[in-house]
Write an enzyme that holds these catalytic residues in place. Structure first.
Site, mmCIF file in Angstrom:
data_model
loop_
_atom_site.group_PDB
_atom_site.id
_atom_site.type_symbol
_atom_site.label_atom_id
_atom_site.label_comp_id
_atom_site.label_asym_id
_atom_site.label_seq_id
_atom_site.Cartn_x
_atom_site.Cartn_y
_atom_site.Cartn_z
ATOM 1 N N GLU A 126 49.843 27.482 -58.069
ATOM 2 C CA GLU A 126 48.774 28.083 -57.283
ATOM 3 C C GLU A 126 49.126 29.558 -57.012
ATOM 4 O O GLU A 126 50.275 29.832 -56.662
ATOM 5 C CB GLU A 126 48.581 27.376 -55.940
ATOM 6 C CG GLU A 126 47.348 27.888 -55.209
ATOM 7 C CD GLU A 126 47.067 27.164 -53.882
ATOM 8 O OE1 GLU A 126 47.876 26.312 -53.467
ATOM 9 O OE2 GLU A 126 46.038 27.476 -53.286
ATOM 10 N N GLY A 266 55.514 28.546 -47.790
ATOM 11 C CA GLY A 266 56.090 27.409 -47.075
ATOM 12 C C GLY A 266 56.264 26.184 -47.948
ATOM 13 O O GLY A 266 57.342 25.591 -48.008
ATOM 14 N N ALA A 267 55.204 25.799 -48.634
ATOM 15 C CA ALA A 267 55.259 24.607 -49.472
ATOM 16 C C ALA A 267 54.003 24.540 -50.330
ATOM 17 O O ALA A 267 53.059 25.299 -50.119
ATOM 18 C CB ALA A 267 55.365 23.354 -48.613
ATOM 19 N N GLU A 269 51.212 21.795 -52.447
ATOM 20 C CA GLU A 269 50.707 20.420 -52.451
ATOM 21 C C GLU A 269 50.475 19.805 -53.829
ATOM 22 O O GLU A 269 49.613 18.927 -53.961
ATOM 23 C CB GLU A 269 49.391 20.402 -51.669
ATOM 24 C CG GLU A 269 48.198 21.119 -52.357
ATOM 25 C CD GLU A 269 47.975 22.569 -51.942
ATOM 26 O OE1 GLU A 269 48.949 23.202 -51.493
ATOM 27 O OE2 GLU A 269 46.843 23.063 -52.079
ATOM 28 N N GLU A 303 50.980 19.543 -46.193
ATOM 29 C CA GLU A 303 50.968 19.307 -47.645
ATOM 30 C C GLU A 303 50.497 17.890 -47.948
ATOM 31 O O GLU A 303 49.742 17.666 -48.886
ATOM 32 C CB GLU A 303 52.354 19.553 -48.256
ATOM 33 C CG GLU A 303 52.951 20.927 -47.969
ATOM 34 C CD GLU A 303 52.022 22.091 -48.255
ATOM 35 O OE1 GLU A 303 51.210 21.994 -49.193
ATOM 36 O OE2 GLU A 303 52.097 23.109 -47.521
ATOM 37 N N GLU A 325 42.234 25.166 -47.163
ATOM 38 C CA GLU A 325 43.295 25.622 -46.255
ATOM 39 C C GLU A 325 42.872 25.568 -44.791
ATOM 40 O O GLU A 325 43.618 25.086 -43.936
ATOM 41 C CB GLU A 325 43.775 27.024 -46.643
ATOM 42 C CG GLU A 325 44.458 27.098 -48.013
ATOM 43 C CD GLU A 325 45.629 26.145 -48.174
ATOM 44 O OE1 GLU A 325 46.117 25.590 -47.167
ATOM 45 O OE2 GLU A 325 46.058 25.927 -49.330
#
Ligand code: TRP
Ligand code: ZN
Length: 878
Positions: A126, A266-267, A269, A303, A325
């Site tokens: 992404e 951060g992370a 998905e 996530e 988001e």
């Protein structure tokens, strides 16, 4: 990386000319040479109006080895290659392509596509990273079925992961092995993931309400297994919560989380295989603070929740980013509220929103929750898309009520499961499921800027009515001169003299309905008359922060003290304290500007004192009410601000509070510092937060007793929360010895060293910049690691306002040098750092000119990435 600087416009959206039905990928992995074989089944899209368009596949930094069309090598004159695409003009409506490309993960410093981290390999796709792996139609409205076969050296890469289910594996010659993964769900390329390396895992389970058992596996580098338990528990809690609150169950047999220390955000998905920054996985009490534990709960939940809001239903195009988001942030905030304290959660979210999103909305990068144009999509993973987007979803939930919102979610999934949709589709599902009109409300998605509410209250003694007159307005933002009125939920209450909520009854109603009322604003000016109001009330406005707006109401200082003590809404109590402190600090800033002495009024000090002496208050709320508004937030409120003066004023008031409330603060500190062993429970977290706010005030006193308390807490703490709180105060005094001790103790723990860097970058002692420069040479620092850059450089430029804005301009020059240096390595990180110049126009003229010069110096660099180019040119234009 590419240097395209063409703006993309939302209204230019057209459906893709081709769709991809299946993708079969084979990776032959190597750290400097990975071969990717991709077999694509493509077909012309009947939805597309362009029936003769060539097949255009996105691709960047790829080396094409071979290409076959329907089984036969494609002659060189049948396709074109540019630095961003592979174009095949003559092609049947259905075709099978086999494309072989090579990539070099070890040379990948921007951490997009396939890259190396600690000897392992990870992908990040992404938003547009898949095109750095292979040629593909890299846009979210192309949803395909993926299989992934990974071939790699058995010793270097024993663990081989991708999306979906592992269906077969085997060994090969030359010490190699292979694993094949099949993802049963269609997905866009941005959700693809691959991980390979030496990893160990912690496993757990979750049994769903329907009785299905899901395996949860958390993969980390060896030596970190003892730090995975909190993340595992978070995943289990999130799974249970989503079933209970929204009826949503996990849809694969295994949910995998992998942690890497080199990560831009951060992370991520990715379907079935979430990849996380180690910061949001690894924690144990002696290495992680209470805030870190909370962060892990929130990000793991975020996530995990994306599996439905993002993956099962995804975005049609990147302008719709807030569709996933904003909604997913709203969901993770709700989760955190349910597992912890709702009031504390709300206050923390509002603080971040005000400090960061309001600033964004007031500056050169202001954009709507659903932007209309961008140059670089990576620049639009913003506070506005995430946090304001979540506020917009929250307002819908406020307007519809909890059950209405859930019905809306059910309709949303019934209509759009498996599809790529728009923000309008989301709002339509909410409106249709509840039979209400949200047309005007949709302006929240298209209009940038923070709206302002000017409210007047008038009591009619004779008629026993209280009338609120509410005027809404919204400032101009770049590209949006004139704003239209918004549909705004305004939650209000009225409080009588004794501090009791009055029952609320609007004119024309026959009975009161509760004590908090959500008023719906639609027109530029609205009036609401409450009847049966026995005496002059104090209005409590914007309870629970029911809309992301600025509020202007002429409360007296006494009103604010009264609200601090009596409002039944905990958020509003905090807000009253915050409003009082903000008003006071801004007032004192102007006092200081005239050369007079800064001082807080007795009433303010007494209001804080009474928080400390009441025993029945939630310590977490008291801690939040005692904390002064941040300099970063205050800077937004003062035009032509001198940041150094602002810093001095905040410091002076803080010191005054410490002096005058010394007995109460000390007593509270001592009562809470009771030597009980660490536990991570909400009661203990709350107590530690108040204890450490008290410690921070005490640290403002120049007393031997304080030094001793700091040293004691630093050396005796059995947990990182307390140890770091003490060290933070010591770093503002002469804590060299403890800083050195800390570094020796934790030199091998990257996340703990990040705290050590950040704490020194924040220090207000003179010479902060030269210490930061020196720390860049520390063996634990690396300019290539985003966590390190954020900890040391990001903290200095965004948080240490006094030193970043040093009068000599060296702080600005340092920031610009680092932005230029980082731009060649990792444009996303460079562009984030460049945001430290966004508010240059808010600052007084001398500094403003220096900031502008540095922006121009950056803009003048050759080969600037599109990321940094977009941020600095917008900053200069506005
Ligand atoms: N979608 C991710 C999230 O919010 C964040 C994300 C977007 C990201 N782009 C990224 C993470 C690039 C790392 C790198 O959950
Ligand atoms: Zn997200």
């Amino acid at each position: 990386m590419t240097h395209h600087r063409q703006a993309i416009h939302r209204l230019d959206y057209a459906p893709p000319a081709f769709l991809v039905d299946r993708v079969d990928l084979t990776f032959d992995l190597g750290e400097t040479f990975t071969r990717v074989t991709s077999r694509l089944v493509v077909e012309r899209n009947k939805q597309s109006s362009d029936t003769t368009a060539p097949l255009t596949l996105d691709g960047e930094e790829l080396e094409l080895e071979s290409i076959k069309l329907d089984g036969a090598p494609l002659p060189r004159d049948r396709y074109q290659i540019t630095d961003s695409a592979l174009i095949i003009p003559d092609i049947e409506d259905e075709a099978i392509l086999e494309i072989v490309t090579r990539i070099n993960p070890a040379a990948n410093t921007c951490l997009m596509g396939l890259y190396q981290s600690g000897g392992n390999l990870f992908t990040q796709c992404e938003a547009e990273g898949f095109r750095r792996i292979t040629y593909y139609i890299d846009r979210p409205d192309v949803m395909a079925r993926f299989t992934t076969t990974i071939i790699a050296d058995k010793t270097k890469y024993p663990v081989l992961l991708s999306n979906g289910n592992r269906i077969s594996e085997g060994t090969m010659d030359r010490n190699r092995h292979w694993v094949k993964w099949v993802d049963p769900f269609r997905k866009p390329s941005y959700l693809f993931a691959l991980v390979a390396g030496k990893l160990v895992s912690l496993c757990g389970q979750h049994t769903t309400g329907r009785g299905k058992t899901v395996n949860i596996e958390i993969f980390v580098e060896a030596g970190n297994l003892d730090k995975c338990h909190h993340a595992l528990a978070a995943a289990q809690k999130a799974m249970r919560w989503d079933e209970e609150r929204f009826g949503l169950e996990y849809d694969l047999d295994t949910y995998m989380i992998v942690a890497t220390s080199d990560f831009n955000m951060g992370a991520m998905e990715n379907k079935g295989l979430n990849i996380f920054n180690t910061k949001f996985v690894l924690a144990k009490p002696d290495t992680a603070t209470d805030a870190d534990f909370e962060g892990i709960d929130a990000v793991v939940a975020h996530e995990y929740f994306h599996n439905w809001t993002g993956n099962r239903v995804t975005c049609r195009d990147w302008f719709q980013l807030s569709l996933k988001e904003g909604l997913t942030v709203y969901r993770d905030q709700e989760f955190s509220s349910d597992i912890g304290s709702r009031a504390v959660q709300r206050i923390q979210n509002v603080r971040t929103l005000r400090e960061m999103q309001f600033a964004e909305d007031a500056g050169p990068q202001a954009h709507p929750v659903r932007p209309d144009t961008y140059i670089e999509i990576n620049n639009f993973y913003t506070m506005t898309v995430y946090e304001k987007g979540a506020e917009v979803v929250r307002m819908i939930a406020t307007l519809l009520g909890r059950e209405g919102f859930r019905k809306g979610m059910e309709l949303y999934f019934n209509r759009h499961d498996g599809k790529a949709v728009t923000c309008d589709d989301f709002v339509a599902a909410m409106a249709d499921a509840n039979g209400i009109d949200l047309e005007q409300f949709k302006r929240w998605y298209s209009q940038a800027g923070t709206p302002k509410l000017n409210i007047d209250g008038a009591y009619d003694e004779q008629a026993k009515t209280f009338t609120l007159t509410v005027r809404q307005s919204c400032p101009a933002t770049p590209g949006q001169e004139n704003k239209q009125p918004l549909h705004i939920p305004l939650a209000v209450g009225l409080i009588d003299r004794r501090g009791q909520d009055l029952p609320l009854q609007l004119a024309g109603e026959c009975a009161p309905t509760g004590t908090t009322r959500v008023l719906e604003l639609r027109r530029p000016v609205e009036t609401f008359t409450f009847t049966q109001v026995p005496c002059l009330p104090v209005p409590s406005l914007l309870r629970d922060f029911s809309a992301p707006v600025r509020l202007d109401y002429a409360w007296s200082d006494e009103d604010l003290v009264f609200l601090m003590a009596h409002d039944s809404d905990a958020f509003a109590r905090w807000e009253a304290a915050n409003a009082y402190a903000t008003r006071l600090l801004i007032g004192q800033y102007h006092v200081a500007a005239e050369g007079a002495t800064v001082a807080a009024p007795v009433d303010f000090l007494e209001a804080l004192r009474s928080l400390l002496v009441q025993e029945d208050l939630d310590p977490a709320l008291v801690a939040l009410m005692l904390e002064l508004p941040s300099e970063r937030m205050l800077l937004e409120e003062i035009p032509d601000v001198d940041p150094a003066r602002l810093h001095q004023v905040c410091l002076a008031i803080k010191q005054q509070i410490a002096r005058e409330l010394r007995p109460e603060i000390l007593r509270t500190y001592l009562a809470l510092n009771n030597g009980e062993p660490y536990r991570y429970t909400s009661t203990d977290v709350a107590r530690r937060s108040l204890k450490n706010v008290c410690l921070a005030y005490l640290a403002e006193l120049d007393e031997a007793m304080v030094s001793e308390a700091l040293l004691n807490q630093y050396s005796r703490a059995d947990n990182m929360t307390d140890r770091l709180a003490a060290l933070k105060a010591l770093a503002n005094r002469n804590g060299e010895e403890q800083l050195a001790d800390f570094a020796t103790r934790w030199k091998d723990d990257a996340l703990v060293m990040d705290k050590w860097f950040a704490l020194q970058a924040q220090s207000r002692r003179p010479g902060a910049l030269s210490r930061v420069q020196k720390l860049m040479e520390h063996p634990a620092f690396s300019i290539r690691n985003p966590n390190k850059v954020r900890a040391l450089i990001g903290t200095f430029c965004h948080q240490n306002l006094a030193h970043f804005h040093a009068e000599d301009g060296y702080g600005y020059a340092f920031a610009a040098d680092r932005i230029i240096e980082l731009d060649r390595l990792n444009p996303q990180i460079a562009a984030r750092l460049a945001a430290c110049f966004n508010r240059w126009k808010q600052v007084e003229p001398k500094r403003r000119a220096m900031m502008r010069e540095e922006l121009e110096r950056i803009a003048g660099e050759e080969n600037l990435s599109s990321d940094t180019y977009e941020i600095v040119t917008k900053a200069l234009q506005a």
